[in-house]
Design a protein around this motif. Structure first.
Motif, PDB file in Angstrom:
ATOM      1  N   LYS A 164      10.680  24.376  23.674  1.00  0.00           N
ATOM      2  CA  LYS A 164      11.649  24.876  22.698  1.00  0.00           C
ATOM      3  C   LYS A 164      13.032  24.694  23.300  1.00  0.00           C
ATOM      4  N   ARG A 165      13.867  23.943  22.624  1.00  0.00           N
ATOM      5  CA  ARG A 165      15.190  23.661  23.188  1.00  0.00           C
ATOM      6  C   ARG A 165      16.042  24.920  23.290  1.00  0.00           C
ATOM      7  N   SER A 166      15.782  25.899  22.423  1.00  0.00           N
ATOM      8  CA  SER A 166      16.539  27.150  22.482  1.00  0.00           C
ATOM      9  C   SER A 166      16.305  27.875  23.812  1.00  0.00           C
ATOM     10  N   GLU A 167      15.146  27.679  24.432  1.00  0.00           N
ATOM     11  CA  GLU A 167      14.862  28.310  25.718  1.00  0.00           C
ATOM     12  C   GLU A 167      15.666  27.695  26.857  1.00  0.00           C
ATOM     13  N   PHE A 168      16.285  26.542  26.592  1.00  0.00           N
ATOM     14  CA  PHE A 168      17.132  25.874  27.584  1.00  0.00           C
ATOM     15  C   PHE A 168      18.609  25.936  27.167  1.00  0.00           C
ATOM     16  N   ASN A 169      18.949  26.908  26.337  1.00  0.00           N
ATOM     17  CA  ASN A 169      20.338  27.093  25.869  1.00  0.00           C
ATOM     18  C   ASN A 169      20.875  25.853  25.153  1.00  0.00           C
ATOM     19  N   ALA A 170      20.014  25.210  24.369  1.00  0.00           N
ATOM     20  CA  ALA A 170      20.416  24.020  23.627  1.00  0.00           C
ATOM     21  C   ALA A 170      19.927  24.118  22.182  1.00  0.00           C
ATOM     22  N   GLY A 171      19.985  25.320  21.602  1.00  0.00           N
ATOM     23  CA  GLY A 171      19.357  25.559  20.308  1.00  0.00           C
ATOM     24  C   GLY A 171      20.245  25.473  19.089  1.00  0.00           C
ATOM     25  N   LYS A 172      21.404  24.847  19.205  1.00  0.00           N
ATOM     26  CA  LYS A 172      22.305  24.772  18.050  1.00  0.00           C
ATOM     27  C   LYS A 172      21.611  24.122  16.847  1.00  0.00           C
ATOM     28  N   TYR A 173      21.843  24.699  15.676  1.00  0.00           N
ATOM     29  CA  TYR A 173      21.321  24.249  14.375  1.00  0.00           C
ATOM     30  C   TYR A 173      19.826  24.520  14.189  1.00  0.00           C
ATOM     31  N   ALA A 174      19.185  25.179  15.145  1.00  0.00           N
ATOM     32  CA  ALA A 174      17.771  25.546  14.944  1.00  0.00           C
ATOM     33  C   ALA A 174      17.723  26.680  13.919  1.00  0.00           C
ATOM     34  N   PRO A 175      16.760  26.747  13.052  1.00  0.00           N
ATOM     35  CA  PRO A 175      15.567  25.906  12.982  1.00  0.00           C
ATOM     36  C   PRO A 175      15.732  24.693  12.079  1.00  0.00           C
ATOM     37  N   ASN A 176      16.917  24.518  11.440  1.00  0.00           N
ATOM     38  CA  ASN A 176      17.096  23.365  10.544  1.00  0.00           C
ATOM     39  C   ASN A 176      16.864  22.056  11.288  1.00  0.00           C
ATOM     40  N   VAL A 177      17.473  21.951  12.455  1.00  0.00           N
ATOM     41  CA  VAL A 177      17.125  20.871  13.362  1.00  0.00           C
ATOM     42  C   VAL A 177      16.078  21.480  14.289  1.00  0.00           C
ATOM     43  N   GLY A 178      14.898  20.911  14.344  1.00  0.00           N
ATOM     44  CA  GLY A 178      13.741  21.530  14.986  1.00  0.00           C
ATOM     45  C   GLY A 178      13.989  22.085  16.373  1.00  0.00           C
ATOM     46  N   ASP A 179      13.499  23.297  16.581  1.00  0.00           N
ATOM     47  CA  ASP A 179      13.587  23.915  17.905  1.00  0.00           C
ATOM     48  C   ASP A 179      12.542  23.317  18.839  1.00  0.00           C
ATOM     49  N   GLU A 180      11.378  22.982  18.290  1.00  0.00           N
ATOM     50  CA  GLU A 180      10.337  22.365  19.114  1.00  0.00           C
ATOM     51  C   GLU A 180      10.662  20.895  19.350  1.00  0.00           C
ATOM     52  N   VAL A 181      10.647  20.533  20.616  1.00  0.00           N
ATOM     53  CA  VAL A 181      10.963  19.161  21.013  1.00  0.00           C
ATOM     54  C   VAL A 181       9.781  18.609  21.809  1.00  0.00           C
ATOM     55  N   THR A 182       9.301  17.453  21.404  1.00  0.00           N
ATOM     56  CA  THR A 182       8.251  16.775  22.162  1.00  0.00           C
ATOM     57  C   THR A 182       8.913  15.858  23.177  1.00  0.00           C
ATOM     58  N   ILE A 183       8.602  16.089  24.442  1.00  0.00           N
ATOM     59  CA  ILE A 183       9.112  15.234  25.518  1.00  0.00           C
ATOM     60  C   ILE A 183       7.972  14.322  25.953  1.00  0.00           C
ATOM     61  N   SER A 184       8.240  13.035  25.979  1.00  0.00           N
ATOM     62  CA  SER A 184       7.258  12.050  26.418  1.00  0.00           C
ATOM     63  C   SER A 184       7.884  11.218  27.518  1.00  0.00           C
ATOM     64  N   ILE A 185       7.071  10.795  28.458  1.00  0.00           N
ATOM     65  CA  ILE A 185       7.584   9.904  29.487  1.00  0.00           C
ATOM     66  C   ILE A 185       6.627   8.747  29.698  1.00  0.00           C
ATOM     67  N   SER A 186       7.197   7.546  29.704  1.00  0.00           N
ATOM     68  CA  SER A 186       6.469   6.331  30.094  1.00  0.00           C
ATOM     69  C   SER A 186       6.980   5.999  31.495  1.00  0.00           C
ATOM     70  N   LEU A 187       6.071   5.948  32.460  1.00  0.00           N
ATOM     71  CA  LEU A 187       6.474   5.844  33.854  1.00  0.00           C
ATOM     72  C   LEU A 187       5.738   4.722  34.557  1.00  0.00           C
ATOM     73  N   GLU A 188       6.479   3.993  35.379  1.00  0.00           N
ATOM     74  CA  GLU A 188       5.877   3.040  36.314  1.00  0.00           C
ATOM     75  C   GLU A 188       6.511   3.276  37.674  1.00  0.00           C
ATOM     76  N   ALA A 189       5.710   3.153  38.727  1.00  0.00           N
ATOM     77  CA  ALA A 189       6.217   3.390  40.087  1.00  0.00           C
ATOM     78  C   ALA A 189       5.513   2.438  41.045  1.00  0.00           C
ATOM     79  N   ILE A 190       6.258   1.997  42.060  1.00  0.00           N
ATOM     80  CA  ILE A 190       5.771   1.010  43.018  1.00  0.00           C
ATOM     81  C   ILE A 190       5.660   1.641  44.394  1.00  0.00           C
ATOM     82  N   GLN A 191       4.562   1.369  45.091  1.00  0.00           N
ATOM     83  CA  GLN A 191       4.344   1.943  46.414  1.00  0.00           C
ATOM     84  C   GLN A 191       5.450   1.519  47.368  1.00  0.00           C
TER      85      GLN A 191
END
Length: 192
Positions: A164-191
């Motif tokens: 929930k972005r509001s829990e990170f003090n970034a909740g402006k315009y919630a709930p009209n602009v969704g409070d729930e945010v899906t974070i996804s990461i595509s990661l590659e790493a080399i030894q």
């Protein structure tokens, strides 16, 4: 007596040779050209908006034998890419990311959970705008193999969590602009 001493020495050497070598943890450096955290949210219920960050650094540690690992990621919040330059600037203002005061976000794992040989979830602390909350990333894809071009051991993964972005003090315009945010990461790493 000499025969017993020789036999004991041979047995000791044989036992040492038969003991399996334990794999040490391996450290991988994130390939910033193939690692992109993204976030998505509802925009007035009209659409799901998707944005990403273009600059990410960090390391992943993996011990395949012990089935343990660690993830340490830093995201350059100023590298946000919404697809629209004006909004890139707007989302960096104090009501959202406040990149003037908090230029980076971090994720530091506390535990990596395995099923068989593959990690399936990563527990850790996410820090955005100086606020730290525990989150669990669900690993939806994991690969460990020699990199076809770099000829070094490499890992790749996709993982996701919801905050929930509001829990990170970034909740402006919630709930009209969704409070729930899906974070996804595509990661590659080399030894290293």
């Amino acid at each position: 007596m000499k025969h017993i001493a020789k036999l004991a020495a041979v047995l000791a050497v044989s036992a040492a040779a038969a003991t399996p070598v334990l794999a040490a943890p391996q450290t991988y450096t994130i390939d910033s050209t193939h690692t992109f955290p993204s976030f998505s949210y509802s925009h007035f219920g009209m659409s799901t908006q998707i944005s990403k960050f273009d600059k990410t650094t960090g390391t992943v540690t993996l011990d395949k034998e012990a089935k343990t690992g660690a993830v340490d990621i830093t995201i350059d919040m100023k590298s946000v890419n919404t697809g629209y330059e004006t909004f890139n600037e707007h989302i960096q203002e104090a009501d959202f990311f406040d990149t003037a005061n908090y230029p980076t976000a971090t994720f530091k794992s506390t535990k990596v959970n395995f099923e068989g040989d593959k990690p399936v979830s990563i527990e850790g602390d996410l820090t955005i705008k100086g606020v730290t909350k525990p989150v669990t990333l669900q690993v939806t894809h994991f690969a460990n193999m020699p990199h076809p071009m770099m000829k070094k051991d490499a890992i790749g993964a996709n993982a996701t969590t919801v905050v929930k972005r509001s829990e990170f003090n970034a909740g402006k315009y919630a709930p009209n602009v969704g409070d729930e945010v899906t974070i996804s990461i595509s990661l590659e790493a080399i030894q290293n």
